[in-house]
Write a protein that holds these residues in place. Structure first.
Motif, PDB file in Angstrom:
ATOM      1  N   ILE A  10       0.917  -1.182  -0.077  1.00  0.00           N
ATOM      2  CA  ILE A  10       0.178   0.081  -0.025  1.00  0.00           C
ATOM      3  C   ILE A  10       0.974   1.301   0.073  1.00  0.00           C
ATOM      4  CG2 ILE A  10      -1.553   1.208   1.366  1.00  0.00           C
ATOM      5  CD1 ILE A  10      -2.987  -1.135   0.440  1.00  0.00           C
ATOM      6  N   ASP A  11       0.529   2.331  -0.773  1.00  0.00           N
ATOM      7  CA  ASP A  11       1.462   3.575  -0.900  1.00  0.00           C
ATOM      8  C   ASP A  11       1.137   4.226   0.396  1.00  0.00           C
ATOM      9  OD1 ASP A  11       2.890   5.397  -2.713  1.00  0.00           O
ATOM     10  OD2 ASP A  11       1.435   6.611  -1.890  1.00  0.00           O
ATOM     11  N   ALA A  12       1.625   4.904   0.971  1.00  0.00           N
ATOM     12  CA  ALA A  12       1.552   5.659   2.378  1.00  0.00           C
ATOM     13  C   ALA A  12       0.657   6.792   2.176  1.00  0.00           C
ATOM     14  CB  ALA A  12       3.094   6.464   2.700  1.00  0.00           C
ATOM     15  N   SER A  13       0.264   7.127   0.692  1.00  0.00           N
ATOM     16  CA  SER A  13      -0.635   8.285   0.683  1.00  0.00           C
ATOM     17  C   SER A  13      -1.939   7.621   0.039  1.00  0.00           C
ATOM     18  CB  SER A  13      -0.116   9.515  -0.353  1.00  0.00           C
ATOM     19  OG  SER A  13       0.074   8.617  -1.565  1.00  0.00           O
ATOM     20  N   ILE A  14      -2.193   6.218   0.279  1.00  0.00           N
ATOM     21  CA  ILE A  14      -3.409   5.898  -0.261  1.00  0.00           C
ATOM     22  C   ILE A  14      -4.683   6.718   0.476  1.00  0.00           C
ATOM     23  CG2 ILE A  14      -3.901   4.137   1.850  1.00  0.00           C
ATOM     24  CD1 ILE A  14      -4.740   2.135  -0.083  1.00  0.00           C
ATOM     25  N   HIS A  30      -2.134   5.523   6.111  1.00  0.00           N
ATOM     26  CA  HIS A  30      -2.143   4.036   6.697  1.00  0.00           C
ATOM     27  C   HIS A  30      -3.052   4.167   8.156  1.00  0.00           C
ATOM     28  CE1 HIS A  30       1.430   2.084   4.579  1.00  0.00           C
ATOM     29  NE2 HIS A  30       0.494   2.829   3.593  1.00  0.00           N
ATOM     30  N   GLU A  31      -2.912   5.187   8.956  1.00  0.00           N
ATOM     31  CA  GLU A  31      -3.432   5.175  10.290  1.00  0.00           C
ATOM     32  C   GLU A  31      -4.760   4.635  10.315  1.00  0.00           C
ATOM     33  OE1 GLU A  31      -1.707   5.402  13.025  1.00  0.00           O
ATOM     34  OE2 GLU A  31      -0.049   5.472  11.399  1.00  0.00           O
ATOM     35  N   PHE A  32      -5.642   4.865   9.628  1.00  0.00           N
ATOM     36  CA  PHE A  32      -7.262   4.525   9.685  1.00  0.00           C
ATOM     37  C   PHE A  32      -7.303   3.034   9.636  1.00  0.00           C
ATOM     38  CE2 PHE A  32     -11.352   3.412   8.098  1.00  0.00           C
ATOM     39  CZ  PHE A  32     -12.137   3.930   8.933  1.00  0.00           C
ATOM     40  N   HIS A  33      -6.336   2.367   8.800  1.00  0.00           N
ATOM     41  CA  HIS A  33      -6.414   0.951   8.494  1.00  0.00           C
ATOM     42  C   HIS A  33      -5.720   0.282   9.730  1.00  0.00           C
ATOM     43  CE1 HIS A  33      -7.580   1.988   4.845  1.00  0.00           C
ATOM     44  NE2 HIS A  33      -8.833   1.354   4.973  1.00  0.00           N
ATOM     45  N   TRP A  73       4.547  -1.976  -7.891  1.00  0.00           N
ATOM     46  CA  TRP A  73       3.147  -1.810  -8.115  1.00  0.00           C
ATOM     47  C   TRP A  73       2.903  -1.398  -6.630  1.00  0.00           C
ATOM     48  CZ3 TRP A  73       0.557  -0.519 -12.041  1.00  0.00           C
ATOM     49  CH2 TRP A  73       1.028  -1.173 -13.386  1.00  0.00           C
ATOM     50  N   LYS A  74       1.971  -0.449  -6.265  1.00  0.00           N
ATOM     51  CA  LYS A  74       1.626  -0.094  -4.884  1.00  0.00           C
ATOM     52  C   LYS A  74      -0.050   0.137  -5.256  1.00  0.00           C
ATOM     53  CE  LYS A  74       5.253   0.412  -2.680  1.00  0.00           C
ATOM     54  NZ  LYS A  74       5.516  -0.248  -1.111  1.00  0.00           N
ATOM     55  N   ASN A  75      -0.769  -0.357  -4.155  1.00  0.00           N
ATOM     56  CA  ASN A  75      -2.192   0.125  -4.159  1.00  0.00           C
ATOM     57  C   ASN A  75      -2.208   1.656  -3.777  1.00  0.00           C
ATOM     58  OD1 ASN A  75      -4.971  -0.971  -2.247  1.00  0.00           O
ATOM     59  ND2 ASN A  75      -4.791  -0.256  -4.190  1.00  0.00           N
ATOM     60  N   VAL A  76      -2.882   2.566  -4.483  1.00  0.00           N
ATOM     61  CA  VAL A  76      -3.008   3.874  -4.326  1.00  0.00           C
ATOM     62  C   VAL A  76      -4.478   4.356  -3.787  1.00  0.00           C
ATOM     63  CG1 VAL A  76      -0.855   4.559  -5.466  1.00  0.00           C
ATOM     64  CG2 VAL A  76      -3.218   4.737  -6.588  1.00  0.00           C
ATOM     65  N   HIS A  77      -5.280   3.728  -4.116  1.00  0.00           N
ATOM     66  CA  HIS A  77      -6.850   4.166  -3.873  1.00  0.00           C
ATOM     67  C   HIS A  77      -7.458   2.672  -3.841  1.00  0.00           C
ATOM     68  CE1 HIS A  77     -10.438   6.231  -3.318  1.00  0.00           C
ATOM     69  NE2 HIS A  77     -11.094   5.769  -4.405  1.00  0.00           N
ATOM     70  N   VAL A  78      -8.600   2.737  -2.829  1.00  0.00           N
ATOM     71  CA  VAL A  78      -9.595   1.526  -2.824  1.00  0.00           C
ATOM     72  C   VAL A  78     -10.845   2.249  -2.580  1.00  0.00           C
ATOM     73  CG1 VAL A  78      -9.127   1.193  -0.406  1.00  0.00           C
ATOM     74  CG2 VAL A  78     -10.213  -0.630  -1.818  1.00  0.00           C
ATOM     75  N   HIS A  79     -11.676   1.580  -3.169  1.00  0.00           N
ATOM     76  CA  HIS A  79     -13.395   1.956  -2.990  1.00  0.00           C
ATOM     77  C   HIS A  79     -14.017   0.543  -2.884  1.00  0.00           C
ATOM     78  CE1 HIS A  79     -16.851   4.615  -3.728  1.00  0.00           C
ATOM     79  NE2 HIS A  79     -17.328   3.341  -3.666  1.00  0.00           N
ATOM     80  N   ARG A  80     -14.633   0.638  -1.629  1.00  0.00           N
ATOM     81  CA  ARG A  80     -15.211  -0.679  -1.220  1.00  0.00           C
ATOM     82  C   ARG A  80     -16.686  -0.343  -0.936  1.00  0.00           C
ATOM     83  NH1 ARG A  80     -15.402  -3.162   3.807  1.00  0.00           N
ATOM     84  NH2 ARG A  80     -13.557  -1.969   4.630  1.00  0.00           N
TER      85      ARG A  80
END
Length: 130
Positions: free
Chosen positions: A33-37, A52-55, A120-127
């Protein structure tokens, strides 16, 4: 790398991420995960969350000994160039309820991946949960 190889790599990385989340492996999560996700997800109650802090809060909770299995149903990769892609899928999470009976949770998930410093880094997620 051909588009099919990139698509396969992204699906494998995405599954590795989901397995790490299910196992409570914060180090693996942090490596993918990218630090600025950024994210929109039900736990954020309509707010855009960054970083990251929320997760991390969820990773720091006591873990259950119940087995967890996460399956991506019909993952679809859309390449947005050589260094960006969107991976979307239905996510099934199997575990045991408080009585020990198997249960399955369902959500729709979209993850944006970007190559950062060659990785490759995950930079955004929508669930979404329906």
């Amino acid at each position: 790398m051909s588009p099919n190889n990139v698509e396969t790599e992204l699906i494998e990385l995405n599954q590795k991420l989901l397995n790490g989340i299910a196992a409570g492996n914060y180090e693996l999560y942090e490596s993918l995960i990218d630090a600025s996700i950024t994210c929109f997800e039900p736990e954020a109650v309509g707010h855009l969350v960054e970083g990251h802090e929320f997760h991390k809060y969820y990773f720091d909770l006591p873990t259950s000994s119940n087995p967890v299995n996460t399956t991506m149903v019909r993952p679809h990769v859309r390449l947005l160039g050589e260094d960006a892609a969107v991976v979307c899928y239905a996510r099934l999470t199997q575990t045991l309820d408080e009585d020990g009976a198997p249960t399955t949770a369902f959500c729709e998930e979209t993850r944006v991946w970007q190559k950062v410093a060659g990785l490759w880094k995950n930079v955004h997620v929508h669930r979404s949960v329906n």
